[in-house]
Design an enzyme around this catalytic site. Sequence first.
Site, PDB file in Angstrom:
ATOM      1  N   LYS A  11      53.427  25.104  31.916  1.00  0.00           N
ATOM      2  CA  LYS A  11      52.386  25.018  30.883  1.00  0.00           C
ATOM      3  C   LYS A  11      51.924  26.431  30.499  1.00  0.00           C
ATOM      4  CE  LYS A  11      50.898  20.411  32.431  1.00  0.00           C
ATOM      5  NZ  LYS A  11      49.773  19.617  33.029  1.00  0.00           N
ATOM      6  N   TYR A  51      51.989  13.228  25.309  1.00  0.00           N
ATOM      7  CA  TYR A  51      50.875  12.686  26.105  1.00  0.00           C
ATOM      8  C   TYR A  51      50.252  11.435  25.474  1.00  0.00           C
ATOM      9  CZ  TYR A  51      50.711  16.693  29.349  1.00  0.00           C
ATOM     10  OH  TYR A  51      50.990  17.625  30.325  1.00  0.00           O
ATOM     11  N   ASN A 114      46.733  23.151  35.521  1.00  0.00           N
ATOM     12  CA  ASN A 114      47.565  22.836  36.694  1.00  0.00           C
ATOM     13  C   ASN A 114      49.038  23.269  36.567  1.00  0.00           C
ATOM     14  OD1 ASN A 114      48.466  20.777  35.065  1.00  0.00           O
ATOM     15  ND2 ASN A 114      47.616  19.114  36.299  1.00  0.00           N
ATOM     16  N   HIS A 117      54.241  20.559  34.418  1.00  0.00           N
ATOM     17  CA  HIS A 117      54.404  19.130  34.158  1.00  0.00           C
ATOM     18  C   HIS A 117      55.709  18.635  34.768  1.00  0.00           C
ATOM     19  CE1 HIS A 117      54.839  15.291  32.045  1.00  0.00           C
ATOM     20  NE2 HIS A 117      56.101  15.654  31.861  1.00  0.00           N
ATOM     21  N   GLU A 128      61.228  12.161  27.590  1.00  0.00           N
ATOM     22  CA  GLU A 128      60.657  13.495  27.382  1.00  0.00           C
ATOM     23  C   GLU A 128      61.739  14.538  27.084  1.00  0.00           C
ATOM     24  OE1 GLU A 128      58.196  13.961  30.885  1.00  0.00           O
ATOM     25  OE2 GLU A 128      56.820  12.390  30.207  1.00  0.00           O
TER      26      GLU A 128
HETATM   27  P1  DAT Z   1      50.307  14.601  35.924  1.00  0.00           P
HETATM   28  O1  DAT Z   1      50.398  15.868  35.098  1.00  0.00           O
HETATM   29  O2  DAT Z   1      50.084  14.921  37.392  1.00  0.00           O
HETATM   30  O3  DAT Z   1      51.455  13.653  35.696  1.00  0.00           O
HETATM   31  P2  DAT Z   1      48.703  12.786  34.303  1.00  0.00           P
HETATM   32  O4  DAT Z   1      49.971  12.344  33.671  1.00  0.00           O
HETATM   33  O5  DAT Z   1      47.778  11.750  34.849  1.00  0.00           O
HETATM   34  O6  DAT Z   1      48.973  13.851  35.496  1.00  0.00           O
HETATM   35  O7  DAT Z   1      47.861  13.649  33.251  1.00  0.00           O
HETATM   36  C1  DAT Z   1      48.511  14.591  32.433  1.00  0.00           C
HETATM   37  C2  DAT Z   1      47.686  15.853  32.368  1.00  0.00           C
HETATM   38  O8  DAT Z   1      46.413  15.564  31.786  1.00  0.00           O
HETATM   39  C3  DAT Z   1      47.349  16.465  33.738  1.00  0.00           C
HETATM   40  O9  DAT Z   1      48.394  17.278  34.228  1.00  0.00           O
HETATM   41  C4  DAT Z   1      46.122  17.248  33.413  1.00  0.00           C
HETATM   42  C5  DAT Z   1      45.406  16.355  32.396  1.00  0.00           C
HETATM   43  N1  DAT Z   1      44.441  15.488  33.063  1.00  0.00           N
HETATM   44  C6  DAT Z   1      44.699  14.343  33.765  1.00  0.00           C
HETATM   45  N2  DAT Z   1      43.583  13.802  34.256  1.00  0.00           N
HETATM   46  C7  DAT Z   1      42.564  14.618  33.858  1.00  0.00           C
HETATM   47  C8  DAT Z   1      41.146  14.614  34.042  1.00  0.00           C
HETATM   48  N3  DAT Z   1      40.550  13.649  34.741  1.00  0.00           N
HETATM   49  N4  DAT Z   1      40.445  15.626  33.503  1.00  0.00           N
HETATM   50  C9  DAT Z   1      41.036  16.599  32.789  1.00  0.00           C
HETATM   51  N5  DAT Z   1      42.375  16.674  32.573  1.00  0.00           N
HETATM   52  C10 DAT Z   1      43.120  15.694  33.092  1.00  0.00           C
HETATM   53 MG    MG Z   2      51.975  12.552  33.999  1.00  0.00          MG
END
Ligand code: DAT
Ligand code: MG
Length: 151
Positions: A11, A51, A114, A117, A128
């Site tokens: 990212k 997303y 974080n 991805h 994707e």
């Molecule tokens: P991951 O990236 O671990 O697959 P995800 O698919 O649930 O997690 O969410 C995608 C991204 O969205 C994640 O990397 C960071 C953001 N995100 C997820 N939950 C969040 C939250 N509660 N607050 C802020 N950003 C969030």
């Molecule tokens: Mg995810």
Amino acid sequence: EQVEETYIMVKPDGVQRGLVGEIISRFERKGFKLSGLKLFRCPRELAEEHYKDLQSKPFFPKLIEYITSGPVVCMAWEGVGVVASARKLIGSTNPLQAEPGTIRGDLAVQTGRNVVHGSDSPENGQREIALWFKEGELCQWTPAQAPWLRE
Ligand code: DAT
Ligand code: MG
């Protein structure tokens, strides 16, 4: 044993912080095969499509801002079990809860930054990779080390 593909992306924070090589190394050293790689500035529509399952979440606008805020490094990785294994190498979504030894556990402190991805299923891996790469951008090849990684 089914060969899978996963979409991994450094990212914008990972690129800005100079972590690209470190992150690629984790997958490379593990023994997976790189089949696509590019530095890319992602348009808003692509970020929103990527997303789309999170569209209704309160953090969605900030997530799109973040992902489109600078270049990302797009990767396709191949291997038996690569989807679940890559998720383990990456660690929990919240870096403060991610185990030490994982990418997020070692290199990040906040969910909104974080650094990386990884696809969450083989189906999403396919979806994707098709979304982020054009035809001709992926490479079919046999690594010289293949017989030393799998019997
Ligand atoms: P991951 O990236 O671990 O697959 P995800 O698919 O649930 O997690 O969410 C995608 C991204 O969205 C994640 O990397 C960071 C953001 N995100 C997820 N939950 C969040 C939250 N509660 N607050 C802020 N950003 C969030
Ligand atoms: Mg995810």
